[in-house]
Design a protein around this motif. Sequence first.
Motif, PDB file in Angstrom:
ATOM      1  N   TYR A  58      38.746  25.229  41.417  1.00 21.43           N
ATOM      2  CA  TYR A  58      38.136  24.767  42.655  1.00 21.43           C
ATOM      3  C   TYR A  58      39.222  24.390  43.648  1.00 21.43           C
ATOM      4  CZ  TYR A  58      35.128  22.373  45.960  1.00 21.43           C
ATOM      5  OH  TYR A  58      34.459  21.997  47.112  1.00 21.43           O
ATOM      6  N   ASP A  59      39.170  24.984  44.836  1.00 24.25           N
ATOM      7  CA  ASP A  59      40.133  24.723  45.894  1.00 24.25           C
ATOM      8  C   ASP A  59      39.552  23.647  46.814  1.00 24.25           C
ATOM      9  OD1 ASP A  59      41.891  24.707  48.005  1.00 24.25           O
ATOM     10  OD2 ASP A  59      41.976  26.869  48.230  1.00 24.25           O
ATOM     11  N   GLN A  60      40.124  22.441  46.759  1.00 18.89           N
ATOM     12  CA  GLN A  60      39.615  21.341  47.567  1.00 18.89           C
ATOM     13  C   GLN A  60      39.770  21.592  49.065  1.00 18.89           C
ATOM     14  OE1 GLN A  60      37.948  18.706  46.764  1.00 18.89           O
ATOM     15  NE2 GLN A  60      38.225  18.460  44.555  1.00 18.89           N
ATOM     16  N   THR A  61      40.799  22.344  49.455  1.00 12.25           N
ATOM     17  CA  THR A  61      41.044  22.596  50.877  1.00 12.25           C
ATOM     18  C   THR A  61      39.959  23.474  51.481  1.00 12.25           C
ATOM     19  OG1 THR A  61      43.432  22.400  50.534  1.00 12.25           O
ATOM     20  CG2 THR A  61      42.696  23.484  52.553  1.00 12.25           C
ATOM     21  N   THR A  62      39.648  24.572  50.810  1.00 12.90           N
ATOM     22  CA  THR A  62      38.646  25.501  51.337  1.00 12.90           C
ATOM     23  C   THR A  62      37.248  25.231  50.793  1.00 12.90           C
ATOM     24  OG1 THR A  62      39.029  27.107  49.550  1.00 12.90           O
ATOM     25  CG2 THR A  62      40.411  27.295  51.517  1.00 12.90           C
ATOM     26  N   GLN A  63      37.160  24.331  49.797  1.00 11.05           N
ATOM     27  CA  GLN A  63      35.893  24.026  49.115  1.00 11.05           C
ATOM     28  C   GLN A  63      35.252  25.308  48.564  1.00 11.05           C
ATOM     29  OE1 GLN A  63      33.306  21.534  51.482  1.00 11.05           O
ATOM     30  NE2 GLN A  63      34.686  19.791  51.311  1.00 11.05           N
ATOM     31  N   ARG A  64      36.107  26.082  47.905  1.00  6.72           N
ATOM     32  CA  ARG A  64      35.654  27.311  47.267  1.00  6.72           C
ATOM     33  C   ARG A  64      35.911  27.238  45.767  1.00  6.72           C
ATOM     34  NH1 ARG A  64      33.434  27.712  51.420  1.00  6.72           N
ATOM     35  NH2 ARG A  64      33.580  29.358  52.985  1.00  6.72           N
ATOM     36  N   LEU A  65      34.941  27.748  45.017  1.00  6.87           N
ATOM     37  CA  LEU A  65      35.098  27.872  43.576  1.00  6.87           C
ATOM     38  C   LEU A  65      35.466  29.319  43.258  1.00  6.87           C
ATOM     39  CD1 LEU A  65      34.703  26.803  40.620  1.00  6.87           C
ATOM     40  CD2 LEU A  65      32.346  27.655  40.792  1.00  6.87           C
ATOM     41  N   TYR A  66      36.499  29.495  42.458  1.00  2.00           N
ATOM     42  CA  TYR A  66      36.933  30.828  42.051  1.00  2.00           C
ATOM     43  C   TYR A  66      36.700  30.993  40.550  1.00  2.00           C
ATOM     44  CZ  TYR A  66      39.320  31.009  46.561  1.00  2.00           C
ATOM     45  OH  TYR A  66      39.590  30.992  47.904  1.00  2.00           O
ATOM     46  N   VAL A  67      36.103  32.102  40.197  1.00  2.00           N
ATOM     47  CA  VAL A  67      35.848  32.423  38.795  1.00  2.00           C
ATOM     48  C   VAL A  67      36.697  33.621  38.400  1.00  2.00           C
ATOM     49  CG1 VAL A  67      34.122  33.132  37.095  1.00  2.00           C
ATOM     50  CG2 VAL A  67      33.484  31.550  38.930  1.00  2.00           C
ATOM     51  N   SER A  68      37.438  33.483  37.315  1.00  2.00           N
ATOM     52  CA  SER A  68      38.191  34.618  36.768  1.00  2.00           C
ATOM     53  C   SER A  68      37.251  35.425  35.881  1.00  2.00           C
ATOM     54  CB  SER A  68      39.405  34.129  35.972  1.00  2.00           C
ATOM     55  OG  SER A  68      40.321  33.464  36.798  1.00  2.00           O
ATOM     56  N   ASP A  69      36.723  36.503  36.445  1.00  4.93           N
ATOM     57  CA  ASP A  69      35.809  37.387  35.716  1.00  4.93           C
ATOM     58  C   ASP A  69      36.667  38.382  34.947  1.00  4.93           C
ATOM     59  OD1 ASP A  69      33.627  38.750  34.794  1.00  4.93           O
ATOM     60  OD2 ASP A  69      33.077  39.632  36.719  1.00  4.93           O
ATOM     61  N   THR A  70      37.173  37.931  33.823  1.00  9.53           N
ATOM     62  CA  THR A  70      38.247  38.630  33.110  1.00  9.53           C
ATOM     63  C   THR A  70      37.862  40.040  32.690  1.00  9.53           C
ATOM     64  OG1 THR A  70      38.933  36.451  32.304  1.00  9.53           O
ATOM     65  CG2 THR A  70      39.920  38.381  31.247  1.00  9.53           C
ATOM     66  N   GLY A  71      36.666  40.186  32.136  1.00 10.99           N
ATOM     67  CA  GLY A  71      36.252  41.506  31.659  1.00 10.99           C
ATOM     68  C   GLY A  71      36.064  42.524  32.766  1.00 10.99           C
ATOM     69  N   ASN A  72      35.807  42.056  33.981  1.00 13.26           N
ATOM     70  CA  ASN A  72      35.652  42.960  35.137  1.00 13.26           C
ATOM     71  C   ASN A  72      36.913  43.050  35.984  1.00 13.26           C
ATOM     72  OD1 ASN A  72      32.970  43.855  34.734  1.00 13.26           O
ATOM     73  ND2 ASN A  72      32.163  41.958  35.580  1.00 13.26           N
ATOM     74  N   ASN A  73      38.007  42.441  35.536  1.00 12.39           N
ATOM     75  CA  ASN A  73      39.305  42.523  36.221  1.00 12.39           C
ATOM     76  C   ASN A  73      39.215  42.097  37.688  1.00 12.39           C
ATOM     77  OD1 ASN A  73      40.839  43.704  33.977  1.00 12.39           O
ATOM     78  ND2 ASN A  73      39.574  45.511  34.327  1.00 12.39           N
ATOM     79  N   ARG A  74      38.610  40.934  37.921  1.00 11.82           N
ATOM     80  CA  ARG A  74      38.441  40.486  39.303  1.00 11.82           C
ATOM     81  C   ARG A  74      38.289  38.975  39.375  1.00 11.82           C
ATOM     82  NH1 ARG A  74      32.040  41.530  40.814  1.00 11.82           N
ATOM     83  NH2 ARG A  74      31.203  40.417  39.001  1.00 11.82           N
ATOM     84  N   LEU A  75      38.419  38.456  40.602  1.00 13.25           N
ATOM     85  CA  LEU A  75      38.115  37.072  40.922  1.00 13.25           C
ATOM     86  C   LEU A  75      36.875  37.072  41.804  1.00 13.25           C
ATOM     87  CD1 LEU A  75      41.710  35.916  41.956  1.00 13.25           C
ATOM     88  CD2 LEU A  75      40.668  35.729  39.687  1.00 13.25           C
ATOM     89  N   VAL A  76      35.986  36.108  41.593  1.00 11.90           N
ATOM     90  CA  VAL A  76      34.778  35.995  42.403  1.00 11.90           C
ATOM     91  C   VAL A  76      34.723  34.580  42.973  1.00 11.90           C
ATOM     92  CG1 VAL A  76      32.268  36.194  42.479  1.00 11.90           C
ATOM     93  CG2 VAL A  76      33.594  37.640  40.905  1.00 11.90           C
ATOM     94  N   SER A  77      34.477  34.465  44.287  1.00 13.62           N
ATOM     95  CA  SER A  77      34.442  33.148  44.925  1.00 13.62           C
ATOM     96  C   SER A  77      33.018  32.738  45.263  1.00 13.62           C
ATOM     97  CB  SER A  77      35.294  33.141  46.192  1.00 13.62           C
ATOM     98  OG  SER A  77      34.806  34.063  47.149  1.00 13.62           O
TER      99      SER A  77
END
Length: 299
Positions: A58-77
């Motif tokens: 969780y980025d407190q500055t942007t108030q965004r949650l990032y998920v490491s979707d490991t099996g899909n080789n991506r980050l999702v916010s």
Amino acid sequence: MSRVSQKLLIYWVVFLGISLGMEICLPSISQAISFKLKVSLEKDANGVHFHYPLAMYYDQTTQRLYVSDTGNNRLVSFDRQGTPLKEFDAAGQLKGPLAMVRDQTGSLWVVERPLNSLTHIDLKAQRLKRHQLTYQGRTVLVDRLLVWKKHLIVLDRATGEALLLDRSLKVNRAIRPKNKDFRGFFDIKIKGDWLWGLENISARIYGINLTTGKEIFVTPDRKLSLPVALEIDRQMNIYILDRYLKKIFVFDKNGRFRYSFLDEGATPGHLNYPWQLLFVDSELLVLDEGNGRIDIWRH
């Protein structure tokens, strides 16, 4: 569960406990019931489901949650309410992202597990640069990742030490307690100037002040099966996630057991091979690898 049902449950537990001569702790019961499932996150804005998600940040500055979707080789916010926003895979270059953080410059740092890489992503320039870390002549197996002030801290899975990096990614120092029988950290968290670590297997909790060097440790008074994740709330209650038992165990600051909650299952609010905990203000996020989702609990 309605409030009436909650009260009836409490009264029944109290009655049963008194009948059996048991000691009842009402705060523990009411605290466990007070967690309410807010939302479950399991797919991106296009409806594509997570596949083995393994980390969240969780980025407190942007108030965004990032998920490491490991099996899909991506980050999702996601935004603060849990609405999916964007996905990022570095034009198909990202490989098995594990932990991630955003530094003070706005750049992303991602652990790519298959490559054992601490990868720097310059979002403005759309550049990706991979780094393999070494310390004392051996390769560092990068795992968990934190930010403290201007430093990155990585958990070396090979030794269980937390490594404080300088700006050139050289190891400034290895962080570990003075305890001679230390078995290595399995999970680490930053709270102010304190690094908190969950010891491998034993579930002992160590706190190390990164400025003063002061150390404390807590031994939970209940044996766990496979503790994999740690969190600490504002009242210094300790939350430990047990991957095998599919439960969260809560202890006070002295290690006394207070209560446990959640059970095994596939529906939202249940667990199947959970992996990580994260507090965002008063909300507890539980990453469940087996069910491919993140449940957000409001306290």
